[in-house]
Design an enzyme around this catalytic site. Sequence first.
Site, PDB file in Angstrom:
ATOM      1  N   LEU A 172       0.848  -1.272   0.098  1.00  0.00           N
ATOM      2  CA  LEU A 172       0.008  -0.128   0.137  1.00  0.00           C
ATOM      3  C   LEU A 172       0.880   1.287  -0.054  1.00  0.00           C
ATOM      4  CD1 LEU A 172      -2.148  -1.039   2.935  1.00  0.00           C
ATOM      5  CD2 LEU A 172      -2.666  -1.636   0.620  1.00  0.00           C
ATOM      6  N   CYS A 282       9.250   3.447   4.556  1.00  0.00           N
ATOM      7  CA  CYS A 282       9.331   2.361   3.642  1.00  0.00           C
ATOM      8  C   CYS A 282      10.721   2.351   2.996  1.00  0.00           C
ATOM      9  CB  CYS A 282       8.084   1.725   2.849  1.00  0.00           C
ATOM     10  SG  CYS A 282       6.898   0.957   3.912  1.00  0.00           S
TER      11      CYS A 282
HETATM   12  C1  UDX Z   1       5.989   3.022  -0.640  1.00  0.00           C
HETATM   13  C2  UDX Z   1       5.405   1.594  -1.633  1.00  0.00           C
HETATM   14  O1  UDX Z   1       5.105   2.296  -2.860  1.00  0.00           O
HETATM   15  C3  UDX Z   1       4.524   0.811  -1.261  1.00  0.00           C
HETATM   16  O2  UDX Z   1       4.546  -0.177  -2.087  1.00  0.00           O
HETATM   17  C4  UDX Z   1       5.141   0.099   0.084  1.00  0.00           C
HETATM   18  O3  UDX Z   1       3.867  -0.510   0.650  1.00  0.00           O
HETATM   19  C5  UDX Z   1       5.246   1.235   1.156  1.00  0.00           C
HETATM   20  O4  UDX Z   1       6.213   2.170   0.691  1.00  0.00           O
HETATM   21  P1  UDX Z   1       4.993   4.905   0.288  1.00  0.00           P
HETATM   22  O5  UDX Z   1       6.295   4.984   1.256  1.00  0.00           O
HETATM   23  O6  UDX Z   1       3.471   5.267   0.886  1.00  0.00           O
HETATM   24  O7  UDX Z   1       4.792   3.519  -0.351  1.00  0.00           O
HETATM   25  O8  UDX Z   1       5.170   6.193  -0.690  1.00  0.00           O
HETATM   26  P2  UDX Z   1       5.489   6.063  -2.099  1.00  0.00           P
HETATM   27  O9  UDX Z   1       4.318   6.854  -3.079  1.00  0.00           O
HETATM   28  O10 UDX Z   1       6.161   4.808  -2.832  1.00  0.00           O
HETATM   29  O11 UDX Z   1       6.658   7.397  -2.327  1.00  0.00           O
HETATM   30  C6  UDX Z   1       7.834   7.347  -1.587  1.00  0.00           C
HETATM   31  C7  UDX Z   1       8.703   8.263  -1.486  1.00  0.00           C
HETATM   32  O12 UDX Z   1       9.216   8.508  -2.987  1.00  0.00           O
HETATM   33  C8  UDX Z   1       7.887   9.756  -1.597  1.00  0.00           C
HETATM   34  O13 UDX Z   1       9.158  10.634  -0.710  1.00  0.00           O
HETATM   35  C9  UDX Z   1       7.677  10.318  -2.955  1.00  0.00           C
HETATM   36  O14 UDX Z   1       7.474  11.673  -2.587  1.00  0.00           O
HETATM   37  C10 UDX Z   1       9.025   9.746  -3.506  1.00  0.00           C
HETATM   38  N1  UDX Z   1       8.672   9.590  -4.944  1.00  0.00           N
HETATM   39  C11 UDX Z   1       8.035   8.696  -5.585  1.00  0.00           C
HETATM   40  C12 UDX Z   1       9.552  10.309  -5.869  1.00  0.00           C
HETATM   41  O15 UDX Z   1      10.306  11.238  -5.292  1.00  0.00           O
HETATM   42  N2  UDX Z   1       9.318  10.259  -7.121  1.00  0.00           N
HETATM   43  C13 UDX Z   1       8.554   9.221  -7.762  1.00  0.00           C
HETATM   44  O16 UDX Z   1       8.372   9.275  -9.167  1.00  0.00           O
HETATM   45  C14 UDX Z   1       7.754   8.473  -6.799  1.00  0.00           C
END
Ligand code: UDX
Length: 461
Positions: A172, A282
């Site tokens: 998630l 995560c």
């Molecule tokens: C993540 C995983 O996506 C999810 O599958 C797992 O269960 C938990 O960890 P989450 O931590 O909620 O989810 O956030 P996510 O949307 O993956 O983004 C993580 C970080 O990466 C954020 O700081 C976001 O801003 C950054 N990000 C994400 C980017 O900088 N660029 C992107 O293209 C995508």
Amino acid sequence: MIRDEGPGSPLPATLGGMQHPRSGPRRSIAVVGAGYVGLVSAVGFAALGHAVELVETDPDRLRALRSGQVPFTERGVEEALTAALASGDLTVLDRASRTESEIILICVGTPIDDLGYADMSAVEAVLAEIGPREPRPITVIRSTMPVGTSQRLFRDGGVADGSRFFIVPEFLRQGSALADFNSPNRVVIGRSRSVDPDAEAVVAELFAVFGAPMRLVTLEEAELIKNGANAFLALKISFANEMAGLAERSGADIGPVLDGIGLDPRIGATYLQPSFGFGGSCLPKELQTIALSGRERGLEMHVTSAAAEANLAHQRLFAERIDTLLGGVAGRSIALLGLAFKAGTDDIRSSPAVGLARWLRAHDADVHAFDPAAGGRASRAVPGLIVHDSAFAALAGVDAAVIATEWPEFKEMDWASARRLMASPHVIDGRRLLDPATMQALGYTYERVGSPSSEPARSTP
Ligand code: UDX
């Protein structure tokens, strides 16, 4: 209220904008831990018509949950909790030992320390509380664990019955967790070599409702799938951010560069949105977990270790770029728009925005921040941070504004009026949220991650 249908009776349920007929009988499920994963799983399974007991030990959270309040920001969860409490499909308990449910989903936190070691004490405490009771429950771990943890729990006696013990990792994303629960892109079920086939069938049936591809694997494989999926996403973002830095210094814009790279289906365009660093509970943690798991087995994990270092370096470089653009941040008044680790959440765990706030404070800047959800948490975490209740209040009289979280509010706000409030019209965008031409037309000096500075590029051909 839904009661007592026979095995296999289909039951429509609305969740995250989708409808699933429940497959299989109504199950009794205890979900231990009411964090993002636990609470979303609890309201999700309740909406599917299962009888859910949500276990939360923190007295304040317990009180809030019982009255239908969600202790964090997550789209759609409060409505789903209210509906589940009203239908009677969800009740809230204060101890795992009180549950008599046939399935126990463990969703408690497994934070890591500075060296990368995961703290499994909350999982161990739940296993100890459940104990070797009869009838034997099916135990499903949804918390993230480093590879080898389930074997250790078997060895140290934490798991009472290995044949009814499973790992079903969650994937998630905060901000869209309920929708992700409802439409997973895969279901991974890890089970021991001595698995009880009846218990396995129950777990498979519980998750089959989503219609996603299902993989039955060993416990170690399930642990590694979870670790590896998050680490790979982190690698992609680290790479995008590294390329963004190279573009900045080469007179190129990273937008078309990553577009041209991501159009290759072998690469794909997702998780290539550049920023000044990634955060959350995560992705950064998983890189450390994998690096440590390798080292413990005599294997240097070069790629994952480098991605973690790169993420810290990108955040530092962005802070230094702000310093350079302003001719030093000491004594400057800076508006920080965004504090959460990403939009749609109030979570500030490993938030690059909060890291930047700390850096700016440590370098004697006055920091005026605003975040639509995370202001309260951040003001408790960063001494000296001035948190305002609107973006305009944070922008009044500042020497520069920094976009640190990609909230749509910051894209949609009236930047023409904002310009009149600021002492100097400098905007530095760490998320590539705004349109450069529009900002320049409004009279701003606008700089962003992944685009060359208005200063000359450091090396020219
Ligand atoms: C993540 C995983 O996506 C999810 O599958 C797992 O269960 C938990 O960890 P989450 O931590 O909620 O989810 O956030 P996510 O949307 O993956 O983004 C993580 C970080 O990466 C954020 O700081 C976001 O801003 C950054 N990000 C994400 C980017 O900088 N660029 C992107 O293209 C995508």
